[in-house]
Enzyme design. Structure first.
Site, short mmCIF file in Angstrom:
data_model
loop_
_atom_site.label_atom_id
_atom_site.label_comp_id
_atom_site.label_asym_id
_atom_site.label_seq_id
_atom_site.Cartn_x
_atom_site.Cartn_y
_atom_site.Cartn_z
N LYS A 169 0.86 -1.27 0.06
CA LYS A 169 0.02 -0.08 -0.10
C LYS A 169 1.09 1.46 0.00
CE LYS A 169 -3.83 -2.21 0.48
NZ LYS A 169 -5.02 -2.29 -0.59
N ASP A 198 -0.50 0.12 -4.40
CA ASP A 198 -1.87 0.29 -4.43
C ASP A 198 -2.07 1.82 -3.73
OD1 ASP A 198 -4.61 0.22 -4.23
OD2 ASP A 198 -4.89 -1.50 -3.31
N GLU A 224 -2.10 0.66 -8.74
CA GLU A 224 -3.58 0.16 -8.50
C GLU A 224 -4.34 1.39 -7.89
OE1 GLU A 224 -3.99 -3.51 -6.83
OE2 GLU A 224 -5.81 -2.99 -5.52
N GLU A 250 -12.09 -2.63 -8.18
CA GLU A 250 -12.70 -3.11 -6.89
C GLU A 250 -13.70 -2.29 -6.32
OE1 GLU A 250 -8.70 -2.48 -4.86
OE2 GLU A 250 -9.90 -1.95 -3.01
N ASP A 273 -14.62 -7.46 -9.09
CA ASP A 273 -14.77 -7.98 -7.71
C ASP A 273 -16.09 -8.66 -7.71
OD1 ASP A 273 -15.80 -8.45 -5.06
OD2 ASP A 273 -14.31 -7.19 -4.28
N HIS A 300 -9.91 -8.33 -7.52
CA HIS A 300 -9.39 -7.75 -6.09
C HIS A 300 -9.89 -8.81 -5.21
CE1 HIS A 300 -11.50 -5.65 -2.54
NE2 HIS A 300 -10.08 -5.20 -2.47
#
Ligand SMILES: [Mg+2]
Length: 365
Positions: A169, A198, A224, A250, A273, A300
């Site tokens: 992240k 992400d 992402e 997602e 997702d 996701h």
């Protein structure tokens, strides 16, 4: 076959220690779901995932508006059922969000019943494509609240366990800190490991352009969710100008939104997702759409790997699947990664059935 009974549930499974990304804090994973019973003895389990917020709204939707419509229906008419619920009483107030996630739980339970009744794991019932397993990448070592020391320790261990891909992240208040962490992770894992980052929607176009360009030197496999998921044009600009592919999905709720993203070249890895697009029925349509544009599908997970492993295993243009093992232990047949690959399920169904002991232990409703 006829549906005889519909019973909802909410489980809150602890996440230890709690994690954060740029917009979420998660102490528990919420499963708001449904068990659908039939006159032939098959019971379907379907659920959607939350950060343990809003679960009661999802199961209220099922109890009040979807369950009464399901009684007496044949689960094998899943597409007709999906249309009748999607365009039924709830259409006026919700074409995404809560109502869609509630419909996802119902739809997944119906596919679980069909696969069980056919005595096949769902991925085979859907036609099967990856009998050798699915390549997995691991996100569970890269949380935003991890210290840099813990981050490096975790990603190193993940690679030692046999994973050939990791994701971390980013989206710290100061992007220079993100740069420093990305640089350190790339050095720790080496050049051969697939590495994704992400942003969880934290940047605007200017920030994403500036820092996306700076981060190109670390050979990122994808960037992402850099922006708000409604910003198709912003993502297109990034996809056109950055040398890092854009991944998202997602928070994209319909096949029409995916059509626009994909057709305009605004997404380069499709992370559709199953819980956000209201179930397997619509997921398969999005995967077909992505295939027509040669956009790889990498759903996701966080943590919905139980179901997604079946869908990826049955999808030709799907190259790998995220792995986050928060809730795997509660299932009758837990999603399992060995030597960096998901081992494909063998039991009939969608791998959504929950062990009775955990069902009672974590049930809050
Ligand atoms: Mg993400």
């Amino acid at each position: 076959m006829k549906i005889t009974k519909v019973k909802t549930f909410v489980l809150h499974v602890p996440i230890t220690p709690p994690i954060t990304d740029a917009i979420n804090v998660a102490t528990h994973w919420g499963l708001s779901g449904v068990r659908i019973f039939t006159d032939e003895g098959f019971v379907g389990y379907g659920y959607t995932g939350t950060c343990a917020q809003g679960d009661e709204m999802i199961v209220d939707t099922i109890d009040r508006y979807y369950a009464p419509e399901l009684i007496g229906k044949d689960p094998f008419m899943v597409k007709e059922i999906w249309d009748s619920l999607r365009f039924g009483k709830m259409h006026w107030i919700g074409r995404a969000g809560v109502t869609h996630m509630a419909l996802a739980a119902v739809d997944i339970a119906l596919w679980d019943i069909m696969a069980k009744a056919s005595n096949k794991p769902l991925w085979q019932y859907l036609g099967g494509h990856k009998s050798k397993g699915i390549k997995a990448y691991n996100t569970n070592g890269g949380w935003l609240n991890w210290s840099k020391e813990r981050l490096l320790k975790d990603v190193t261990e993940i690679v030692e366990q046999g994973f050939t891909g990791v994701k971390i992240k980013v989206g710290k208040p100061d992007p220079r800190e993100d740069y420093d962490r990305v640089k350190a992770v790339r050095k720790a894992i080496g050049d051969d490991v697939i590495f994704m980052i992400d942003v969880n929607q934290q940047w605007n176009v200017n920030t994403a352009m500036t820092w996306g360009k700076k981060l190109e030197e670390f050979d990122l496999f994808w960037l992402e969710e850099p922006l708000n998921p409604d910003d198709i044009l912003g993502h297109k600009k990034l996809a056109d100008e950055l040398n890092v592919p854009i991944a998202l999905g997602e928070h994209v709720y319909t096949k029409y939104a995916f059509r626009d993203y994909i057709h305009h070249g605004a997404v380069e890895y499709c992370q559709v997702d199953v819980t956000r697009v209201a179930g397997i029925t619509e997921w398969l349509q999005v995967a077909g759409l992505a295939a027509a544009y040669d956009v790889p599908v990498c759903p996701h997970v966080g943590d919905m790997g139980q179901i997604h492993q079946h869908l990826v295993a049955a999808t030709q243009g799907s190259i790998m699947l995220e792995y986050i093992p928060w809730i795997r232990d509660i299932f009758v047949e837990p999603a399992t990664v060995r030597n960096g690959f998901y081992v494909l399920p063998e039991m009939p169904g969608a791998s959504t059935e929950i062990l009775p002991a955990y069902f009672e232990k974590y049930r809050i409703r």
